[in-house]
Enzyme design. Structure first.
Site, short mmCIF file in Angstrom:
data_model
loop_
_atom_site.label_atom_id
_atom_site.label_comp_id
_atom_site.label_asym_id
_atom_site.label_seq_id
_atom_site.Cartn_x
_atom_site.Cartn_y
_atom_site.Cartn_z
CG ASP A 1 -18.54 18.20 -19.23
OD1 ASP A 1 -18.01 17.54 -20.13
OD2 ASP A 1 -17.90 18.93 -18.45
CG PHE B 1 -22.24 13.75 -16.40
CD1 PHE B 1 -21.96 12.44 -15.99
CD2 PHE B 1 -23.24 13.94 -17.36
CE1 PHE B 1 -22.64 11.36 -16.53
CE2 PHE B 1 -23.92 12.86 -17.91
CZ PHE B 1 -23.63 11.57 -17.49
CG ASP C 1 -20.51 14.53 -10.21
OD1 ASP C 1 -20.04 15.08 -11.22
OD2 ASP C 1 -19.99 13.52 -9.68
CB SER C 2 -22.17 9.51 -9.48
OG SER C 2 -20.96 9.69 -10.17
NE ARG D 1 -15.66 26.02 -16.01
CZ ARG D 1 -14.79 25.02 -15.95
NH1 ARG D 1 -15.20 23.76 -15.93
NH2 ARG D 1 -13.49 25.24 -15.91
CB CYS E 1 -13.75 14.98 -22.59
SG CYS E 1 -14.25 13.70 -21.43
N1 SAH Z 1 -18.67 19.76 -16.06
C1 SAH Z 1 -17.67 19.59 -15.02
C2 SAH Z 1 -16.74 18.43 -15.29
C3 SAH Z 1 -17.41 17.08 -15.42
S1 SAH Z 1 -16.34 15.72 -15.26
C4 SAH Z 1 -16.91 20.89 -14.81
O1 SAH Z 1 -17.13 21.86 -15.57
O2 SAH Z 1 -16.13 20.97 -13.88
C5 SAH Z 1 -17.43 14.38 -15.19
C6 SAH Z 1 -18.13 14.17 -13.86
O3 SAH Z 1 -19.10 13.13 -14.05
C7 SAH Z 1 -17.27 13.73 -12.69
O4 SAH Z 1 -17.43 14.66 -11.65
C8 SAH Z 1 -17.85 12.36 -12.26
O5 SAH Z 1 -17.91 12.21 -10.84
C9 SAH Z 1 -19.23 12.40 -12.82
N2 SAH Z 1 -19.87 11.12 -13.19
C10 SAH Z 1 -19.34 10.08 -13.85
N3 SAH Z 1 -20.28 9.15 -14.13
C11 SAH Z 1 -21.45 9.63 -13.64
C12 SAH Z 1 -22.82 9.17 -13.65
N4 SAH Z 1 -23.13 8.00 -14.22
N5 SAH Z 1 -23.77 9.94 -13.07
C13 SAH Z 1 -23.44 11.12 -12.48
N6 SAH Z 1 -22.18 11.61 -12.47
C14 SAH Z 1 -21.21 10.89 -13.04
#
Ligand code: SAH
Length: 402
Positions: free
Chosen positions: A304, A232, A254-255, A216, A344
């Site tokens: 991510d 995400f 985000d979802s 980040r 990840c």
């Molecule tokens: N980049 C973030 C961490 C991401 S974790 C950080 O730095 O804090 C992955 C995220 O993806 C989660 O919050 C989850 O809710 C979301 N997610 C999972 N599948 C998804 C989709 N199909 N569309 C949108 N978001 C999604």
């Protein structure tokens, strides 16, 4: 007296013989024995039993699990672990992270125990200090039932090593209090000087994705004047760094609706007006396809996603999903645009990840030029003999014409 203890204990510890084909990996420090490698074990061993593991001429102590695919996690070879042995590892892990506590880093949350890497396979603990109230909590996750055996020792060791207001355990079922007091619904942590609201009891994983801290920070330096899309985004970690880096506008997606609410809050906590930015609750695959169709373009796109594979068998499907989302993202990059892509999934090696990116670029009728590549920070160290410990990939790349 110590002599008697040492010679009598192993005799009472059940003896398990594992296939000599594991010898090389165990010799290099790999701490897992899969069930199909067990050659001989006493019948009816229950989860959480200490066992003496023999592999060819090597010997280890381990904790037995009756049901999970990993039958034994190994805890060293010299003595059968006891509370003092665990306390030594917890204290050593705390010392290893001293640099992260340097006040100049303005960081109040980090992974304190990273399982296998810190000599405690399957045991993860994150440290969170609340900058609002001044108290700190440890959030524990145990990845096998057998680890309940050492849980009280870990709790005592955490308490003895650093001042904590409480220790919480998170698992599928929710959260439970192991020591001290529960945290408030929201604590405020600092990361490279930025403030983030974290819900230790209900947030994803242990509350915050600490492993992306340095990535980040890297992204911040790339954000000046750019239109940033953070896919995400969870609670907007990358987004807030982008805002501080001078992004023209940040769109977070985000979802999870709750994550999006907290993302808005995190902008405000750092003095950025959320109304100057965009927060979208949507499926990233659908949304990107729509943006592409509409001709909407960005200068910097963060990808991510959560892990797409939890076992080797899912690797093919995972790579396909990564390729699809990254291909769509590359198509939505404006000329000169940069992709910041993560995975990840430990089953996807750094080499496989780069290859997937090359394929995604071709899908988008482009090529990618990798400008920066990174993995995990200091608080997620990797044992040289345990490659699975290195799960995080982070690549920044700019597209060129094909
Ligand atoms: N980049 C973030 C961490 C991401 S974790 C950080 O730095 O804090 C992955 C995220 O993806 C989660 O919050 C989850 O809710 C979301 N997610 C999972 N599948 C998804 C989709 N199909 N569309 C949108 N978001 C999604």
């Amino acid at each position: 007296m110590p002599k008697r203890t040492r010679s009598s204990k192993p005799a009472r510890t059940p003896h398990v013989v594992v296939s000599p084909r594991l010898k090389e990996s165990l010799r290099l420090g790999h701490p897992w024995v899969y069930r199909d490698a067990i050659e001989r074990a006493p019948a009816g061993l229950s989860s959480g039993t200490w066992v003496r593991v023999q592999c060819a001429n090597l010997q280890f102590f381990g904790l037995w699990d009756a049901d999970s695919p990993i039958a034994i996690r190994l805890f060293g070879s010299r003595t059968r672990p006891n509370p003092a042995w665990v306390a030594e590892r917890v204290a050593a892990a705390w010392e290893l992270r001293a640099r992260l506590r340097d006040p100049a880093r303005e960081t109040s949350a980090f992974r304190w125990l990273y399982g296998e890497s810190d000599g405690l396979p399957g045991v993860v603990a994150d440290y969170y200090r609340d900058e609002a109230g001044g108290h700190a909590w440890a959030v524990l996750r145990l990845y096998a039932p057998s680890l309940e055996r050492i849980k009280p020792w870990v709790v005592d060791a955490l308490t003895a090593t650093a001042p904590l207001a409480g220790i919480i355990q998170r698992d599928q079922a929710g959260a439970s209090l192991l020591a001290g007091a529960l945290p408030p619904d929201e604590i405020i942590i600092r990361e490279h000087g930025l403030r983030f609201a974290v819900d230790l009891l209900r947030g994803q994983k242990t509350g915050f994705f600490l492993d992306q801290r340095e990535n980040r920070h890297t992204l911040e330096a790339w954000s000046g004047g750019r239109r940033v899309l953070n896919l995400f985004s969870y609670t907007g970690g990358f987004s807030v760094y982008a805002a501080r880096g001078g992004a023209r506008q940040v769109t977070s997606v985000d979802s999870a609706p709750a994550a999006m609410e907290t993302a808005r809050r995190n902008f405000a906590l750092n003095g950025y007006n959320p109304d100057d930015h965009e927060f979208v609750v949507a499926d990233c695959f659908d949304l990107l396809a729509r943006y592409h169709g509409e001709g909407r373009r960005f200068d910097l796109i963060v990808v991510d996603p959560p892990s797409f594979a939890h076992a080797k068998a899912q690797l093919g499907a995972a790579l396909k999903a990564y390729r699809r989302i990254n291909g769509l993202a590359i198509k939505c990059l404006a000329p000169g645009g940069v992709l910041a892509s993560s995975s990840c999934t430990s089953q996807v090696s750094p080499t496989a990840f780069r290859r997937m990116l090359a394929e995604a670029a071709v899908d988008a009728k482009r090529r990618l030029l990798i400008l920066h590549e990174a993995g995990q920070p200091l608080d997620h160290p990797v044992q040289a003999g345990f490659p699975e410990g290195r799960y995080l990939k982070f690549v920044m790349a700019r597209w060129t014409a094909d």
